[in-house]
Design an enzyme around this catalytic site. Structure first.
Site, PDB file in Angstrom:
ATOM      1  N   LYS A  23     -55.478 -11.758 -49.210  1.00  0.00           N
ATOM      2  CA  LYS A  23     -54.446 -11.181 -48.464  1.00  0.00           C
ATOM      3  C   LYS A  23     -55.716 -10.560 -48.209  1.00  0.00           C
ATOM      4  O   LYS A  23     -56.523  -9.488 -47.870  1.00  0.00           O
ATOM      5  CB  LYS A  23     -53.873 -10.365 -49.669  1.00  0.00           C
ATOM      6  CG  LYS A  23     -52.863  -9.428 -48.794  1.00  0.00           C
ATOM      7  CD  LYS A  23     -51.964  -9.993 -47.974  1.00  0.00           C
ATOM      8  CE  LYS A  23     -50.386 -10.932 -48.943  1.00  0.00           C
ATOM      9  NZ  LYS A  23     -49.475 -11.359 -48.406  1.00  0.00           N
ATOM     10  N   GLN A  63     -85.241  -3.227 -29.399  1.00  0.00           N
ATOM     11  CA  GLN A  63     -85.516  -4.101 -30.567  1.00  0.00           C
ATOM     12  C   GLN A  63     -86.935  -3.664 -30.904  1.00  0.00           C
ATOM     13  O   GLN A  63     -86.475  -3.485 -32.183  1.00  0.00           O
ATOM     14  CB  GLN A  63     -85.964  -5.798 -29.472  1.00  0.00           C
ATOM     15  CG  GLN A  63     -85.548  -6.522 -29.375  1.00  0.00           C
ATOM     16  CD  GLN A  63     -84.830  -6.717 -28.262  1.00  0.00           C
ATOM     17  OE1 GLN A  63     -84.849  -5.766 -27.522  1.00  0.00           O
ATOM     18  NE2 GLN A  63     -84.686  -7.497 -27.126  1.00  0.00           N
ATOM     19  N   THR A  85     -50.889 -14.431 -52.583  1.00  0.00           N
ATOM     20  CA  THR A  85     -51.704 -13.129 -51.881  1.00  0.00           C
ATOM     21  C   THR A  85     -50.787 -12.317 -52.310  1.00  0.00           C
ATOM     22  O   THR A  85     -51.625 -11.069 -51.586  1.00  0.00           O
ATOM     23  CB  THR A  85     -51.988 -13.898 -50.940  1.00  0.00           C
ATOM     24  OG1 THR A  85     -50.418 -13.373 -49.333  1.00  0.00           O
ATOM     25  CG2 THR A  85     -52.639 -14.864 -50.816  1.00  0.00           C
ATOM     26  N   ARG A 103     -85.053   6.081 -19.440  1.00  0.00           N
ATOM     27  CA  ARG A 103     -83.547   6.062 -18.930  1.00  0.00           C
ATOM     28  C   ARG A 103     -82.554   6.565 -20.495  1.00  0.00           C
ATOM     29  O   ARG A 103     -83.441   6.672 -21.500  1.00  0.00           O
ATOM     30  CB  ARG A 103     -83.551   4.462 -18.974  1.00  0.00           C
ATOM     31  CG  ARG A 103     -84.681   3.306 -20.233  1.00  0.00           C
ATOM     32  CD  ARG A 103     -83.744   2.232 -20.796  1.00  0.00           C
ATOM     33  NE  ARG A 103     -84.157   1.873 -21.774  1.00  0.00           N
ATOM     34  CZ  ARG A 103     -83.961   0.562 -22.298  1.00  0.00           C
ATOM     35  NH1 ARG A 103     -83.437  -0.417 -21.480  1.00  0.00           N
ATOM     36  NH2 ARG A 103     -84.111   0.130 -23.169  1.00  0.00           N
ATOM     37  N   HIS A 123     -75.031   0.555 -21.165  1.00  0.00           N
ATOM     38  CA  HIS A 123     -75.684   0.664 -20.257  1.00  0.00           C
ATOM     39  C   HIS A 123     -75.502   2.120 -19.498  1.00  0.00           C
ATOM     40  O   HIS A 123     -73.663   2.279 -19.704  1.00  0.00           O
ATOM     41  CB  HIS A 123     -76.263  -0.374 -19.493  1.00  0.00           C
ATOM     42  CG  HIS A 123     -76.088  -1.458 -20.276  1.00  0.00           C
ATOM     43  ND1 HIS A 123     -77.988  -1.990 -20.130  1.00  0.00           N
ATOM     44  CD2 HIS A 123     -76.098  -2.715 -20.389  1.00  0.00           C
ATOM     45  CE1 HIS A 123     -77.827  -3.379 -21.442  1.00  0.00           C
ATOM     46  NE2 HIS A 123     -76.962  -3.501 -21.062  1.00  0.00           N
TER      47      HIS A 123
END
Length: 286
Positions: A12, A212, A57, A169, A240
């Site tokens: 469920k 990363q 369920t 940035r 971005h």
């Protein structure tokens, strides 16, 4: 050529549960989305429609509500463990139970008044088999942004590359993280708070040369600060921010005015793990 039934489970999904604990005039609120999935000796229902081994369920849904009343809720990991163990221990045909929980936070405004907190969602996924248990905690949508100390340059280029290199940035992301615990008995709330603090600290203090690199720093900080964590999986979308060209208006844009991009976006994913942890008992991330 033989045709056989492969791995299967049923359950469920997304049982919505709100539990109010009334301690006099002061109330505590738990707001959960609970999903249950069971697997085991269920071949007959698939091959012949014999449902003698099938727990409905609807019963799973009812169990969630009954356990909330009888046992309270507490930390989502603890509630998930309680439910998963119940299904495995009380139904011999069930070999494994997986309970996933989304936990939605509410900020207290008074003894019985609350305001929904929407910055991120806490999650928990517990898998219990007849032999052992596995607890995975997580969060979704933790939005973080650094307006400086982020660069991206020295990357591969080919004939289709148009992205300029940058040494300044905006770095923004909405963190999705899941981490596997070494044990199934810990202070879940304290551990969760510690992980969120470690993730945030690493994001803030890392001078990023790539998302990363930031991912690895965040995972490393968690494993350094939280010894109860075996490994952590991070998914970091790169939110971005594009510099607006203001030259048509004869205005300079010295990294001050940006367009917040929606899609497409870069998606950085990775797992940071200890080298001496026991293997997971089941796959714990997509």
């Amino acid at each position: 050529m033989a045709i056989v039934l492969g791995e299967n489970r049923y359950g469920k999904a997304e049982t919505r549960l709100v539990r109010v604990t009334r301690d006099g005039e002061t109330h505590t609120l738990a707001d959960l989305n609970v999903s249950v999935a069971l697997s085991g000796d269920l071949v007959a229902t698939h091959l012949t429609g014999d449902n003698s081994g099938v727990l409905p369920t609807d019963t799973m849904k009812n169990t969630v509500y009954a356990f909330a009343k009888e046992h309270g809720v507490g930390a989502p990991e603890q509630f998930a463990l309680l439910l998963a163990r119940h299904f495995v221990e009380t139904h011999t045909q069930i070999r494994a139970a997986r309970v996933g929980i989304e936990s939605f936070s509410w900020e207290r405004l008074g003894p019985h008044s609350f305001r929904r907190q929407g910055d991120h969602t806490r999650t928990a996924e517990v898998t219990v088999t007849v032999e052992q248990a596995q607890v995975v905690t997580g969060l979704a949508g933790l939005v973080l942004l650094n307006s400086a100390n982020s660069e991206f340059h020295g990357f591969q280029r080919d004939r289709y590359t148009t992205l300029p290199e940058t040494t300044d940035r905006i770095l923004a992301t909405a963190v999705d993280a899941r981490w596997r615990h070494l044990d199934d008995d810990t202070d879940w709330d304290k551990s969760y708070t510690g992980v969120v603090e470690a993730l945030t600290k690493a994001f803030v203090t890392t001078h990023s040369l790539s998302l990363q690199q930031t991912l690895y720093a965040m995972g490393t900080q968690v494993l350094t600060d939280q010894p109860e964590i075996a490994e952590i999986r991070l998914a970091l979308p790169n939110k971005h921010h594009y510099l607006v060209d203001l030259s048509p208006f004869e205005l300079a844009n010295d990294n001050e005015v940006f367009i917040a991009g929606d899609r497409p976006y870069g998606l950085i994913e990775g797992t940071v793990t200890r080298d001496d942890v026991p293997p997971a008992i089941t796959e714990w991330y997509p």
